[in-house]
Each structure stands twice: as C-alpha cells, then as structure tokens.
Design a protein around this motif. Structure first.
Motif, PDB file in Angstrom:
ATOM      1  N   SER A  39      -3.109   0.731  -5.711  1.00 21.83           N
ATOM      2  CA  SER A  39      -2.283   0.929  -4.524  1.00 21.83           C
ATOM      3  C   SER A  39      -2.630   2.255  -3.870  1.00 21.83           C
ATOM      4  O   SER A  39      -2.828   3.246  -4.532  1.00 21.83           O
ATOM      5  N   GLY A  40      -2.687   2.239  -2.555  1.00 21.11           N
ATOM      6  CA  GLY A  40      -2.937   3.467  -1.831  1.00 21.11           C
ATOM      7  C   GLY A  40      -4.377   3.678  -1.435  1.00 21.11           C
ATOM      8  O   GLY A  40      -4.699   4.630  -0.737  1.00 21.11           O
ATOM      9  N   ASP A  85      -2.315  -3.805  -4.483  1.00 19.44           N
ATOM     10  CA  ASP A  85      -1.051  -4.500  -4.250  1.00 19.44           C
ATOM     11  C   ASP A  85      -0.293  -3.810  -3.117  1.00 19.44           C
ATOM     12  O   ASP A  85       0.445  -2.868  -3.339  1.00 19.44           O
ATOM     13  N   GLY A  86      -0.499  -4.276  -1.898  1.00 21.53           N
ATOM     14  CA  GLY A  86       0.134  -3.672  -0.736  1.00 21.53           C
ATOM     15  C   GLY A  86       1.469  -4.322  -0.431  1.00 21.53           C
ATOM     16  O   GLY A  86       1.641  -4.944   0.615  1.00 21.53           O
ATOM     17  N   TYR A  87       2.434  -4.174  -1.372  1.00 21.82           N
ATOM     18  CA  TYR A  87       3.690  -4.906  -1.217  1.00 21.82           C
ATOM     19  C   TYR A  87       4.505  -4.434  -0.022  1.00 21.82           C
ATOM     20  O   TYR A  87       5.311  -5.186   0.515  1.00 21.82           O
ATOM     21  N   MET A  88       4.319  -3.184   0.431  1.00 20.40           N
ATOM     22  CA  MET A  88       5.068  -2.729   1.598  1.00 20.40           C
ATOM     23  C   MET A  88       4.672  -3.502   2.853  1.00 20.40           C
ATOM     24  O   MET A  88       5.463  -3.663   3.781  1.00 20.40           O
ATOM     25  N   ASP A  89       3.444  -3.986   2.884  1.00 19.36           N
ATOM     26  CA  ASP A  89       2.965  -4.784   4.014  1.00 19.36           C
ATOM     27  C   ASP A  89       2.888  -6.270   3.680  1.00 19.36           C
ATOM     28  O   ASP A  89       2.288  -7.042   4.427  1.00 19.36           O
ATOM     29  N   HIS A  90       3.484  -6.668   2.546  1.00 15.37           N
ATOM     30  CA  HIS A  90       3.432  -8.069   2.103  1.00 15.37           C
ATOM     31  C   HIS A  90       1.977  -8.542   2.072  1.00 15.37           C
ATOM     32  O   HIS A  90       1.621  -9.567   2.660  1.00 15.37           O
ATOM     33  N   ASP A 133      -8.329 -10.536   1.672  1.00 14.46           N
ATOM     34  CA  ASP A 133      -7.057 -10.038   2.191  1.00 14.46           C
ATOM     35  C   ASP A 133      -6.097 -11.211   2.375  1.00 14.46           C
ATOM     36  O   ASP A 133      -6.290 -12.047   3.254  1.00 14.46           O
ATOM     37  N   PHE A 134      -5.053 -11.260   1.539  1.00 20.10           N
ATOM     38  CA  PHE A 134      -4.055 -12.323   1.608  1.00 20.10           C
ATOM     39  C   PHE A 134      -2.752 -11.753   2.160  1.00 20.10           C
ATOM     40  O   PHE A 134      -2.141 -10.874   1.548  1.00 20.10           O
ATOM     41  N   LYS A 135      -2.331 -12.244   3.324  1.00 17.28           N
ATOM     42  CA  LYS A 135      -1.046 -11.860   3.905  1.00 17.28           C
ATOM     43  C   LYS A 135       0.017 -12.811   3.370  1.00 17.28           C
ATOM     44  O   LYS A 135      -0.132 -14.037   3.449  1.00 17.28           O
ATOM     45  N   LEU A 136       1.098 -12.240   2.831  1.00 15.20           N
ATOM     46  CA  LEU A 136       2.156 -13.027   2.215  1.00 15.20           C
ATOM     47  C   LEU A 136       3.375 -13.082   3.118  1.00 15.20           C
ATOM     48  O   LEU A 136       3.558 -12.231   3.990  1.00 15.20           O
ATOM     49  N   ASP A 137       4.228 -14.066   2.894  1.00 11.56           N
ATOM     50  CA  ASP A 137       5.396 -14.223   3.755  1.00 11.56           C
ATOM     51  C   ASP A 137       6.605 -13.428   3.289  1.00 11.56           C
ATOM     52  O   ASP A 137       7.658 -13.461   3.939  1.00 11.56           O
ATOM     53  N   LYS A 210      11.532  -1.882 -13.060  1.00 13.00           N
ATOM     54  CA  LYS A 210      10.380  -1.857 -12.161  1.00 13.00           C
ATOM     55  C   LYS A 210      10.629  -0.857 -11.044  1.00 13.00           C
ATOM     56  O   LYS A 210      11.633  -0.922 -10.341  1.00 13.00           O
ATOM     57  N   PHE A 211       9.703   0.088 -10.903  1.00 15.96           N
ATOM     58  CA  PHE A 211       9.768   1.060  -9.821  1.00 15.96           C
ATOM     59  C   PHE A 211       8.771   0.656  -8.733  1.00 15.96           C
ATOM     60  O   PHE A 211       7.586   0.487  -9.004  1.00 15.96           O
ATOM     61  N   PHE A 212       9.256   0.488  -7.526  1.00 18.71           N
ATOM     62  CA  PHE A 212       8.395   0.295  -6.365  1.00 18.71           C
ATOM     63  C   PHE A 212       8.393   1.590  -5.561  1.00 18.71           C
ATOM     64  O   PHE A 212       9.385   2.337  -5.552  1.00 18.71           O
ATOM     65  N   PHE A 213       7.293   1.854  -4.850  1.00 18.76           N
ATOM     66  CA  PHE A 213       7.149   3.085  -4.095  1.00 18.76           C
ATOM     67  C   PHE A 213       6.775   2.770  -2.653  1.00 18.76           C
ATOM     68  O   PHE A 213       5.896   1.946  -2.406  1.00 18.76           O
ATOM     69  N   THR A 214       7.449   3.439  -1.721  1.00 19.52           N
ATOM     70  CA  THR A 214       7.167   3.175  -0.317  1.00 19.52           C
ATOM     71  C   THR A 214       5.792   3.677   0.090  1.00 19.52           C
ATOM     72  O   THR A 214       5.243   3.261   1.106  1.00 19.52           O
ATOM     73  N   ARG A 215       5.236   4.594  -0.695  1.00 17.81           N
ATOM     74  CA  ARG A 215       3.853   5.024  -0.480  1.00 17.81           C
ATOM     75  C   ARG A 215       3.296   5.562  -1.789  1.00 17.81           C
ATOM     76  O   ARG A 215       4.032   6.075  -2.633  1.00 17.81           O
TER      77      ARG A 215
END
Length: 344
Positions: A39-40, A85-90, A133-137, A210-215
């Motif tokens: 990530s990042g 894993d760019g979960y902030m951008d799905h 690059d997979f964009k998720l919903d 689970k810790f998620f991070f905005t950046r």
C-alpha cells in the motif's frame, strides 16, 4: 556392469535424487504464498496506448467459484508479484514482472464475482512488467495466494465478515506545512506513528483487530473519501493522529467530537484513554483533552467512537526520535485495546 560403471551410476542417481528433493522443497515453499502488501506505492500508468481491458471469463469451475483467478506466465514466480491494496479508492492493483509482453491480451482472468466495475492492464515498462488494475464497487478486504497451476487466487469479503474489531486510522496530512523548526514535518510525524501502529497491529493476531489507514504514504485521500471510509470500512473506532502548534509545554493532547454521543463508549472517554496511554508510554506530560473545532470534518461527522491524539508539538524535538514515535504508537494501541474491552 563393472565396478567403475556401477560407481558412476550410483553418483548420478544420488545427484538426481538431491536435485529432485530440492525442486520438491522449492515447489512446496511457494505453493501457498501470501502476496506482498505494498500500500502506498506510487504507480506511473503510462499513456492510454499502454493500457487495455483485461479479458474476463465467466465460466468458472467449482474450485473457482467466489474467487478471482489470474493466470500467470510460466516465467513468473512469487518474487515477481506485488499486490497493492488501494482500499481507500476501492481498488486492487497487482504488479507482475511477467517478461511476456501482451500476455493478458490472450489470457483471461476467471471469475463469477460481480463486484468489479472495471479491469485494466497497464504496461509499466518495456520488459513485460504490467499492472492489473481492478476497480471494485465497495470497500473489501482480500486474501491472495499462488496455486500449483500457476495462478493467483483472490477471495474478497466485507471487513466485518472477516474481523471482529475494526479501527480506521487517519494520519493527519499537513503537506503544505513545512515551516517547523524541527526536521520532521507534522504530516511525517503522524505517518511515522501510524506506520509503527500498523506494524504493532499486524504482529498481534490474537485480538483479531484490523487497522485500516487513510494513507500509508506522503499523499492524502480527499477529505470526503476519508469521511466515507468510516462507514465503508465498517469501523468500530476511528483514531486521528496529528501534532499541535503553539504548545506552552511539551506533552500530548487529545481532542474529541462533543456533538455526537456514541453508544458503548463516548468520544470524551476514548480521548482520555488515548491521552493517558500515550503520556504513560512516552513519558510526556498529559496536557488535557479538549472539544474539537468544527473544521475537523473527519471526526465531526463520525458516528462511531473517535478522537484525535496530538503526539507532540510540531516543533518538538521529541518527534525527531524514532523511539518516541514508537512509544506513542504503543500508547495508541493500548488505548484501542482498552476501548474495545469497555465496549464489549
């Protein structure tokens, strides 16, 4: 067969046996490997001519149901694959050093999932490296592994289906603010503490938090994306990490949303836990807890317990110390554990 011939045969058999065992061990070692999280990472996607839509095959076998299966060229090993894993951008990005240009023009990914909004292959260099690059919903967590048939298998789930407790961490980004007399900017210090917190959480599997991070890099998602991530991540707690200005003395301060009253644990109580634990771990003075100003939309719009911990003044020499920032991360982690204990 004379003795010399028998001796040569025995040596050849021994060498063959050693090589066979080595190959078997190597195959077993790479049979099920979790793909590296990166990530990042900043990605240069090149120009439009370097990209094309990925072929998708909907005809899945029983073992492929509910998964995304990605074929790999024969030359690709686990060392050639990085998952971002760019979960902030799905978004899920998979970087593959395939060394076979155009491999995904002819080889389809296989899935029966309907969570993908788009699937694009980007050329990353002239030697065959690509980014899928997979964009998720929506906001998903995933588990990835390699198979014996030389494919990547990925399973997706909503966060609450996999984790008992979820925390969203927002390291405050202050990219424009470089006027500090310290060598560490506000955003750098917040990010350093957050990434240490990430390491601590990943080592503690017993608590299933689970810790998620905005950046995870020196770039921030938009304010609205950060706010939306509170609900999308299904967070139980939110923590904002920052630094303060104009402190009269060295120490830690915590701030909280005094408008929303959250069930299970109120914001002021969580702010107190953050300040008290960080002060205890770092040895810094606990200056106090204060109500937030209304310009912090991330916390002001949160409907789950949350607070901001300011781990020191922006000009603090303490923030140049890796040891101090590690202790601050430990204090935040202890506060989170206390908070979940009280919420149970």
């Amino acid at each position: 067969m004379d003795n010399a011939a028998m001796k040569r045969f025995a040596i050849k058999a021994t060498v063959f046996g050693v090589i066979s065992i080595a190959v078997m061990l190597q195959r077993s070692a790479t049979k099920h490997i979790m793909i590296t999280d990166a990530s990042g990472v900043t990605i240069d996607r090149g120009t439009a001519k370097d990209a094309y839509k990925i072929l998708v095959d909907r005809n899945v076998s029983d073992s492929q149901k509910g998964k995304l299966t990605i074929p790999l060229s024969k030359s690709v090993s686990s060392d050639d694959i990085v998952l971002e894993d760019g979960y902030m951008d799905h978004e899920l990005l998979i970087h593959i050093d395939s060394r076979e240009e155009g491999f995904y023009l002819d080889n389809a990914v296989v899935t029966d999932l309907d969570i993908f909004e788009s699937a694009i292959c980007y050329k990353e260099n002239d030697t065959g490296s690509v980014c899928l690059d997979f964009k998720l919903d929506d906001f998903y967590v995933n588990e990835s592994s390699l198979t014996e048939s030389n494919t990547i298998e990925i399973e997706f789930a909503r966060p609450s289906r996999k984790y008992d407790k979820i925390v969203l961490v927002n390291p405050v980004y202050d990219g424009e603010s470089k006027e500090s007399t310290s060598n560490t900017s506000s955003s750098d210090a917040a990010l350093d503490v957050a990434m240490t917190l990430k390491e601590l959480s990943e080592k503690d599997s017993d608590n299933n938090i689970k810790f998620f991070f905005t950046r995870t890099a020196d770039v921030a998602a938009t304010e609205q994306k950060r706010i939306d991530a509170i609900k999308a991540s299904e967070a139980d707690l939110v923590v904002e990490i920052g630094t303060g200005r104009d402190y009269a003395e060295e120490g830690v301060i915590s701030r909280y949303n005094d408008i929303f009253f959250t069930r299970g644990l109120n914001n002021a109580a969580f702010a107190d836990k953050l300040e008290r634990n960080c002060a205890k771990k770092t040895g810094a003075k606990a200056i106090g807890i204060f109500a937030l100003e209304d310009d912090d939309r991330f916390l002001m719009e949160s409907t789950v317990p949350g607070a901001r911990i300011e781990v020191g003044s922006m000009d603090s020499k303490f923030l140049e110390s890796a040891g101090y920032k590690k202790k601050a991360a430990e204090g935040i982690y202890d506060a989170v554990l206390e908070a979940f204990e009280e919420m149970e």
